[in-house]
Design a protein around this motif. Structure first.
Motif, PDB file in Angstrom:
ATOM      1  N   PHE A  37      -6.656  -6.177  14.380  1.00  0.00           N
ATOM      2  CA  PHE A  37      -6.048  -4.862  14.657  1.00  0.00           C
ATOM      3  C   PHE A  37      -5.326  -4.447  13.389  1.00  0.00           C
ATOM      4  N   HIS A  38      -6.102  -4.133  12.361  1.00  0.00           N
ATOM      5  CA  HIS A  38      -5.539  -3.809  11.054  1.00  0.00           C
ATOM      6  C   HIS A  38      -5.008  -2.380  11.014  1.00  0.00           C
ATOM      7  N   LEU A  39      -3.929  -2.210  10.308  1.00  0.00           N
ATOM      8  CA  LEU A  39      -3.272  -0.900  10.173  1.00  0.00           C
ATOM      9  C   LEU A  39      -3.601  -0.316   8.806  1.00  0.00           C
ATOM     10  N   THR A  40      -3.957   0.959   8.771  1.00  0.00           N
ATOM     11  CA  THR A  40      -4.291   1.598   7.512  1.00  0.00           C
ATOM     12  C   THR A  40      -3.642   2.972   7.412  1.00  0.00           C
ATOM     13  N   LYS A  41      -3.526   3.404   6.157  1.00  0.00           N
ATOM     14  CA  LYS A  41      -3.085   4.764   5.858  1.00  0.00           C
ATOM     15  C   LYS A  41      -3.755   5.147   4.560  1.00  0.00           C
ATOM     16  N   PRO A  42      -4.389   6.304   4.494  1.00  0.00           N
ATOM     17  CA  PRO A  42      -5.186   6.635   3.309  1.00  0.00           C
ATOM     18  C   PRO A  42      -4.361   6.884   2.050  1.00  0.00           C
ATOM     19  N   SER A  43      -3.119   7.334   2.225  1.00  0.00           N
ATOM     20  CA  SER A  43      -2.322   7.684   1.057  1.00  0.00           C
ATOM     21  C   SER A  43      -0.855   7.335   1.325  1.00  0.00           C
ATOM     22  N   ALA A  44      -0.347   6.359   0.593  1.00  0.00           N
ATOM     23  CA  ALA A  44       1.020   5.896   0.842  1.00  0.00           C
ATOM     24  C   ALA A  44       2.040   6.882   0.290  1.00  0.00           C
ATOM     25  N   HIS A  45       3.137   6.967   0.998  1.00  0.00           N
ATOM     26  CA  HIS A  45       4.268   7.795   0.589  1.00  0.00           C
ATOM     27  C   HIS A  45       5.472   6.892   0.407  1.00  0.00           C
ATOM     28  N   MET A  46       6.388   7.335  -0.440  1.00  0.00           N
ATOM     29  CA  MET A  46       7.574   6.513  -0.699  1.00  0.00           C
ATOM     30  C   MET A  46       8.309   6.169   0.599  1.00  0.00           C
ATOM     31  N   SER A  47       8.297   7.073   1.548  1.00  0.00           N
ATOM     32  CA  SER A  47       8.999   6.846   2.815  1.00  0.00           C
ATOM     33  C   SER A  47       8.332   5.782   3.683  1.00  0.00           C
ATOM     34  N   ALA A  53       7.883   2.780   2.767  1.00  0.00           N
ATOM     35  CA  ALA A  53       8.482   1.483   2.445  1.00  0.00           C
ATOM     36  C   ALA A  53       9.325   1.018   3.626  1.00  0.00           C
ATOM     37  N   ALA A  54       8.928  -0.114   4.215  1.00  0.00           N
ATOM     38  CA  ALA A  54       9.581  -0.598   5.437  1.00  0.00           C
ATOM     39  C   ALA A  54       8.974  -1.941   5.826  1.00  0.00           C
ATOM     40  N   GLU A  55       9.448  -2.463   6.954  1.00  0.00           N
ATOM     41  CA  GLU A  55       8.886  -3.679   7.549  1.00  0.00           C
ATOM     42  C   GLU A  55       8.000  -3.259   8.702  1.00  0.00           C
ATOM     43  N   TYR A  56       6.804  -3.838   8.763  1.00  0.00           N
ATOM     44  CA  TYR A  56       5.843  -3.489   9.802  1.00  0.00           C
ATOM     45  C   TYR A  56       5.529  -4.726  10.651  1.00  0.00           C
ATOM     46  N   PHE A  57       5.537  -4.526  11.962  1.00  0.00           N
ATOM     47  CA  PHE A  57       5.274  -5.622  12.893  1.00  0.00           C
ATOM     48  C   PHE A  57       4.060  -5.314  13.745  1.00  0.00           C
ATOM     49  N   CYS A  58       3.154  -6.268  13.787  1.00  0.00           N
ATOM     50  CA  CYS A  58       2.042  -6.223  14.723  1.00  0.00           C
ATOM     51  C   CYS A  58       2.479  -6.965  15.975  1.00  0.00           C
ATOM     52  N   THR A  70      -0.985 -12.920  14.175  1.00  0.00           N
ATOM     53  CA  THR A  70      -0.783 -13.414  12.824  1.00  0.00           C
ATOM     54  C   THR A  70      -0.933 -12.258  11.854  1.00  0.00           C
ATOM     55  N   GLN A  71       0.116 -11.981  11.134  1.00  0.00           N
ATOM     56  CA  GLN A  71       0.041 -10.971  10.100  1.00  0.00           C
ATOM     57  C   GLN A  71      -0.278 -11.697   8.800  1.00  0.00           C
ATOM     58  N   LEU A  72      -1.378 -11.310   8.219  1.00  0.00           N
ATOM     59  CA  LEU A  72      -1.948 -12.105   7.133  1.00  0.00           C
ATOM     60  C   LEU A  72      -1.226 -11.929   5.806  1.00  0.00           C
ATOM     61  N   ASP A  73      -0.435 -10.899   5.690  1.00  0.00           N
ATOM     62  CA  ASP A  73       0.282 -10.638   4.437  1.00  0.00           C
ATOM     63  C   ASP A  73       1.772 -10.492   4.729  1.00  0.00           C
ATOM     64  N   SER A  74       2.568 -11.287   4.058  1.00  0.00           N
ATOM     65  CA  SER A  74       4.010 -11.157   4.251  1.00  0.00           C
ATOM     66  C   SER A  74       4.577  -9.992   3.444  1.00  0.00           C
ATOM     67  N   HIS A  75       3.872  -9.630   2.365  1.00  0.00           N
ATOM     68  CA  HIS A  75       4.354  -8.555   1.510  1.00  0.00           C
ATOM     69  C   HIS A  75       3.157  -7.823   0.922  1.00  0.00           C
ATOM     70  N   PRO A  94      -4.246   3.872  -0.871  1.00  0.00           N
ATOM     71  CA  PRO A  94      -4.354   3.422   0.527  1.00  0.00           C
ATOM     72  C   PRO A  94      -3.485   2.193   0.815  1.00  0.00           C
ATOM     73  N   VAL A  95      -3.100   2.096   2.074  1.00  0.00           N
ATOM     74  CA  VAL A  95      -2.344   0.940   2.561  1.00  0.00           C
ATOM     75  C   VAL A  95      -3.170   0.228   3.627  1.00  0.00           C
ATOM     76  N   LEU A  96      -3.217  -1.099   3.540  1.00  0.00           N
ATOM     77  CA  LEU A  96      -3.909  -1.906   4.540  1.00  0.00           C
ATOM     78  C   LEU A  96      -2.999  -3.063   4.920  1.00  0.00           C
ATOM     79  N   LEU A  97      -2.657  -3.137   6.193  1.00  0.00           N
ATOM     80  CA  LEU A  97      -1.870  -4.244   6.719  1.00  0.00           C
ATOM     81  C   LEU A  97      -2.727  -4.971   7.746  1.00  0.00           C
ATOM     82  N   ARG A  98      -2.910  -6.273   7.541  1.00  0.00           N
ATOM     83  CA  ARG A  98      -3.853  -7.014   8.358  1.00  0.00           C
ATOM     84  C   ARG A  98      -3.160  -7.780   9.486  1.00  0.00           C
TER      85      ARG A  98
END
Lengths: 114, 114
Positions: free
Chosen positions: B74-84, B86-91, B5-10, B18-22
């Motif tokens: 199994f959350h995905l993180t990145k400390p500093s987002a870059h314009m590149s 921007a995409a769709e991420y799948f767990c 279950t990906q908790l955030d659709s957008h 930072p970026v956090l995808l749950r």
């Protein structure tokens, strides 16, 4: 890793016709899979393409609609039969490389059915 | 059965923040977990994978994810987002008796504001 190519990359087809999608891998692999990604959706496994035997289909997918061939360890085809607009999707081939414990995906075939 | 279950659709972030995808998973067995990225009109690319080794997994492009069994996350993180980014991420999860089958989450769309 594995390099996967798919043909065609995209196609526009008429309702009631069939399209065969080819998947070629640059090395021999045991497991090949076909996925469908409907517009704006996630990926759904259609079937596992088994070399030398019939494909194994997931719930909701049947051989008459999505016949699959796997003549050798580097090649597979997926046919989308008697197409309707609901079949408009991206179809992806993937392979599992055991030594990497991961799956590699082809670039996909974007199908539009009118 | 296994699922994610990906908790955030957008998720929308500013460049440099930072970026956090749950992602939460469900599996009857010790799972393998993956994060894939799909850029517009591009194929799927593996960012990172967890396969029962170190719980903190580092991937490509500065992404990392932490496997927390107690939280089944199994959350995905990145400390500093870059314009590149921007995409769709799948767990994605695999595991169990059919450990080669992948179950995809619904996906999280990441937008990066300048």
């Amino acid at each position: 890793s594995a390099v996967i190519s798919q043909k065609p990359s995209r196609d526009i087809c008429q309702r009631g016709t069939s399209l065969t999608i080819q998947c070629q891998v640059d090395s021999q692999v045991t497991m090949m899979f076909w996925y469908r990604q409907q517009p704006g959706q996630s990926l759904t496994l259609i079937a596992t393409a088994n070399q030398g035997s019939e494909a194994t289909y997931e719930s909701g997918f049947v051989i008459d609609k999505f016949p699959i061939s796997r003549p050798n360890l580097t090649f597979s085809t997926l046919t989308v039969s008697n197409m309707s607009p609901e079949d408009s999707s991206i179809y992806l081939c993937s392979v599992r490389v055991r030594s990497y414990n991961e799956q590699f995906f082809g670039p996909g075939t974007r199908l539009t059915v009118l | 059965a296994q699922s994610v279950t990906q908790l955030d659709s957008h998720v929308s972030v500013s460049e440099g923040t930072p970026v956090l995808l749950r992602c939460n998973y469900s599996s009857s067995y010790s799972p393998s977990l993956f994060w894939y990225v799909q850029h517009p009109n591009k194929g799927l690319q593996l960012l990172l994978k967890y396969t029962s080794a170190a719980t903190l997994v580092k991937g490509i492009n500065g992404f990392e994810a932490e496997f927390k069994k107690s939280e089944t996350s199994f959350h995905l993180t990145k400390p500093s987002a870059h314009m590149s980014d921007a995409a769709e991420y799948f767990c994605v999860v695999s595991g169990g008796s059919n450990d080669y089958k992948l179950s995809f989450g619904a996906g999280t769309t990441v937008t990066v504001r300048a």
